[in-house]
Design an enzyme around this catalytic site. Structure first.
Site, PDB file in Angstrom:
ATOM      1  N   CYS A   1      -1.134  33.273  11.503  1.00  0.00           N
ATOM      2  CA  CYS A   1      -0.879  33.819  12.829  1.00  0.00           C
ATOM      3  C   CYS A   1      -0.710  32.697  13.847  1.00  0.00           C
ATOM      4  CB  CYS A   1      -2.040  34.731  13.198  1.00  0.00           C
ATOM      5  SG  CYS A   1      -1.726  35.637  14.676  1.00  0.00           S
ATOM      6  N   GLU A   2       0.324  31.879  13.664  1.00  0.00           N
ATOM      7  CA  GLU A   2       0.691  30.788  14.563  1.00  0.00           C
ATOM      8  C   GLU A   2       2.211  30.684  14.488  1.00  0.00           C
ATOM      9  OE1 GLU A   2      -1.464  28.782  16.271  1.00  0.00           O
ATOM     10  OE2 GLU A   2      -3.297  29.548  15.351  1.00  0.00           O
TER      11      GLU A   2
ATOM     12  N   TYR B   1       4.815  17.729  11.935  1.00  0.00           N
ATOM     13  CA  TYR B   1       5.856  16.740  12.272  1.00  0.00           C
ATOM     14  C   TYR B   1       7.249  17.364  12.340  1.00  0.00           C
ATOM     15  CZ  TYR B   1       2.357  13.787   9.867  1.00  0.00           C
ATOM     16  OH  TYR B   1       1.209  13.176   9.436  1.00  0.00           O
TER      17      TYR B   1
ATOM     18  N   ARG C   1       2.910  19.626   6.916  1.00  0.00           N
ATOM     19  CA  ARG C   1       3.929  18.701   7.429  1.00  0.00           C
ATOM     20  C   ARG C   1       4.978  19.362   8.345  1.00  0.00           C
ATOM     21  NH1 ARG C   1       5.865  14.407   6.017  1.00  0.00           N
ATOM     22  NH2 ARG C   1       7.784  15.366   5.272  1.00  0.00           N
TER      23      ARG C   1
ATOM     24  N   GLU D   1       0.843  -1.200   0.000  1.00  0.00           N
ATOM     25  CA  GLU D   1       0.000   0.000   0.000  1.00  0.00           C
ATOM     26  C   GLU D   1       0.878   1.250   0.000  1.00  0.00           C
ATOM     27  OE1 GLU D   1      -2.071  -0.440   3.683  1.00  0.00           O
ATOM     28  OE2 GLU D   1      -3.416  -1.981   2.950  1.00  0.00           O
ATOM     29  N   PRO D   2       1.690   1.441  -1.010  1.00  0.00           N
ATOM     30  CA  PRO D   2       2.584   2.600  -0.992  1.00  0.00           C
ATOM     31  C   PRO D   2       1.847   3.891  -1.320  1.00  0.00           C
ATOM     32  CG  PRO D   2       2.823   1.413  -3.050  1.00  0.00           C
ATOM     33  CD  PRO D   2       1.821   0.646  -2.227  1.00  0.00           C
ATOM     34  N   GLY D   3       2.223   4.942  -0.642  1.00  0.00           N
ATOM     35  CA  GLY D   3       1.679   6.260  -0.956  1.00  0.00           C
ATOM     36  C   GLY D   3       2.808   7.218  -1.257  1.00  0.00           C
ATOM     37  N   ARG D   4       3.536   7.569  -0.201  1.00  0.00           N
ATOM     38  CA  ARG D   4       4.577   8.586  -0.289  1.00  0.00           C
ATOM     39  C   ARG D   4       5.592   8.316  -1.403  1.00  0.00           C
ATOM     40  NH1 ARG D   4       6.023  11.615   4.283  1.00  0.00           N
ATOM     41  NH2 ARG D   4       4.961  10.043   5.535  1.00  0.00           N
TER      42      ARG D   4
HETATM   43  C1  LIG Z   1      -3.011   1.655   6.368  1.00  0.00           C
HETATM   44  C2  LIG Z   1      -2.061   2.485   5.580  1.00  0.00           C
HETATM   45  N1  LIG Z   1      -1.612   1.999   4.408  1.00  0.00           N
HETATM   46  C3  LIG Z   1      -0.741   2.706   3.642  1.00  0.00           C
HETATM   47  C4  LIG Z   1      -0.273   3.938   4.042  1.00  0.00           C
HETATM   48  C5  LIG Z   1       0.664   4.671   3.146  1.00  0.00           C
HETATM   49  O1  LIG Z   1       1.871   4.904   3.766  1.00  0.00           O
HETATM   50  P1  LIG Z   1       3.050   5.575   2.946  1.00  0.00           P
HETATM   51  O2  LIG Z   1       2.538   6.817   2.328  1.00  0.00           O
HETATM   52  O3  LIG Z   1       4.063   5.847   4.002  1.00  0.00           O
HETATM   53  O4  LIG Z   1       3.527   4.589   1.938  1.00  0.00           O
HETATM   54  C6  LIG Z   1      -0.687   4.463   5.279  1.00  0.00           C
HETATM   55  C7  LIG Z   1      -0.135   5.719   5.773  1.00  0.00           C
HETATM   56  O5  LIG Z   1       0.355   5.839   6.849  1.00  0.00           O
HETATM   57  C8  LIG Z   1      -1.630   3.728   6.056  1.00  0.00           C
HETATM   58  O6  LIG Z   1      -2.088   4.201   7.210  1.00  0.00           O
END
Ligand SMILES: Cc1ncc(COP(=O)(O)O)c(C=O)c1O
Length: 436
Positions: free
Chosen positions: A365-366, A339, A335, A295-298
């Site tokens: 204004c933070e 973080y 971000r 499940e890659p996103g980043r």
């Molecule tokens: C359940 C789940 N799957 C996949 C991701 C995607 O993670 P990333 O963007 O670090 O690959 C996340 C993000 O934290 C998540 O919570």
């Protein structure tokens, strides 16, 4: 907001004009986003700033790297929409053969709208409401990732009521330290996610006995922005061992969902090579013969995006810090405030002169509204365009409208063309839900 067209149709294509270097020499390319200075100048002028810009080519390349590294081993790449769920970006990934990982019902619907079939969507969420469970069951998703024994019961009941068997995967918590930022670590016992892996065999037995459930997989996701292979390999080994034990008990799974989490290099320091990561997952799983889901996103979209912003003020008093104030802040990019995240920042066109330490801050204004503190930065003047890099993931999606600041536009570059894929929100749109 600086210039730009707020109300134009989001669809027309613009063709990139030939390269023109700035007075003191611009970048030939912005790394990650394969765009030239003149292209980004054109976009900033036409769309206005702040403005997100993504490079379709970079997303395609990142996807192809992951996909190829499986080397024919059965797999599915479920793009995690939470990283960037703008329709055109999701559609692009769908077109590449990706499947989808949704973390809310809204994301499930975005995935379906972008062409994914329900059997390509996994649905994760630590607290699914009754309405979410009902709809997820009725859609017949590839897997609902179950987070607790209580949720298992609720899914079972709703499935029985609907006269179906819901495909479920159990999200296990392997108690592995992802060694990432504590706010994005999810795989420790102390985190709210999943069920302790020791409890998993009993829960799988339970799921197998339920009329409304069809256990199809095990799921693990230990965090995000993970920069070493070891925790990811350990998590993979843990679910493979679980699947082996379950097989011994007659519970046969169809897939192992290893989650997302692979980090990218925000500051140039080394990270895990995505192909090496995939090969490690395949090596861990091969003996089981089970399909691997990730499940890659980043890693797919992060480096493919930049935020263009304009300098609206530069100030310094004797003996005090120098501040560069931008028209983008924590409303556009959360971000750094959330973080303490590091992003490379540079002027689009570099002026002559030495770098000096500055704070690069937003207009909100933070005091936490700062993109960088004590960063060495070249001279800039009001009106200069600034590029914040690696914001394709967890950038625009986390944008909000604090101070009644409308959401910024997003632009997709593809080859020689670019187009606005989300126009700037208007104040009227922002207020449309309210009564006076
Ligand atoms: C359940 C789940 N799957 C996949 C991701 C995607 O993670 P990333 O963007 O670090 O690959 C996340 C993000 O934290 C998540 O919570």
């Amino acid at each position: 907001m600086n210039g730009g067209e707020n109300t134009r149709s989001p669809t027309p294509n613009h063709t990139i004009r030939p390269e023109r270097r700035g007075p003191a020499g611009g970048h030939d390319r912005i790394e990650g986003v394969n765009a030239r200075t003149s292209q980004l100048s054109d976009i900033a002028a036409a769309a206005g700033t702040p403005c997100y810009v993504y490079d379709a080519g970079a997303i395609r390349a990142a996807y192809a790297t992951l996909d190829a590294a499986f080397g024919g081993y059965p797999h599915a790449i479920h793009y995690a929409l939470k990283a960037n769920s703008t329709l055109s970006v999701v559609r692009l990934l769908h077109g590449l053969g990706s499947h989808a990982d949704a973390n809310s019902l809204g994301e499930v619907d975005v995935a379906l709208r972008c062409g994914f079939g329900p059997d390509q969507v996994v649905f994760t969420g630590v607290g699914k409401s009754a309405a979410e469970i009902d709809r997820a069951v009725s859609l017949g998703l590839l897997a609902i990732n179950v987070e607790s024994p209580g949720e298992l019961d609720r899914i079972d009941q709703r499935a029985i009521a609907q006269g179906v068997r819901a495909r479920v995967a159990l999200r296990v918590n392997p108690d592995i330290d992802a060694k990432s930022h504590p706010h994005i670590s999810t795989g420790l016992k102390s985190n709210k996610f999943g069920v302790p892996i020791d409890e998993a065999p009993a829960l799988f037995r339970e799921m197998s006995s339920r009329r409304g459930l069809h256990p199809v997989g095990a799921h693990v996701h230990i965090g995000s922005q993970i920069t070493t292979l070891d925790p990811l390999s350990k998590a993979a080994a843990a679910v493979v061992a679980l699947a082996r034990d379950l097989r011994g008990e007659g519970v046969e799974l169809q897939h192992l969902d290893m989650g997302g989490g692979l980090g990218i290099s925000y500051d140039g320091s080394p990270v895990v090579d995505p192909a090496e990561y995939v090969r490690a997952l395949v090596a861990a799983t091969r003996g089981s013969g089970l399909k691997v889901a990730i499940e890659p996103g980043r890693v797919l979209v992060g480096p493919a995006g930049v935020l263009l912003s304009t300098v609206v003020d530069v100030k310094q008093f004797p003996g005090a810090k120098r501040f560069i104030v931008l028209d983008a802040g924590m409303t556009e990019l959360m971000r750094p405030a959330l973080y303490n995240a590091y992003h490379r920042i540079e002027p689009l066109i570099r002026r002559r002169g030495d770098d000096v330490p500055v704070d690069i801050v937003g207009p909100i204004c933070e005091s936490t509204d700062a993109f960088a503190r004590d960063r060495n930065f070249p001279p800039v003047e009001v009106g200069d365009v600034i590029v914040v890099r690696d914001v394709g993931a967890y950038g625009a999606v986390m944008g909000h409208t604090y101070l009644r600041r409308p959401l910024p536009p997003e632009v997709l570059i593809d080859g020689d063309n670019w187009r606005i894929i989300r126009r700037r929100q208007t104040l009227d749109e922002l207020l449309a839900l309210e009564t006076e």
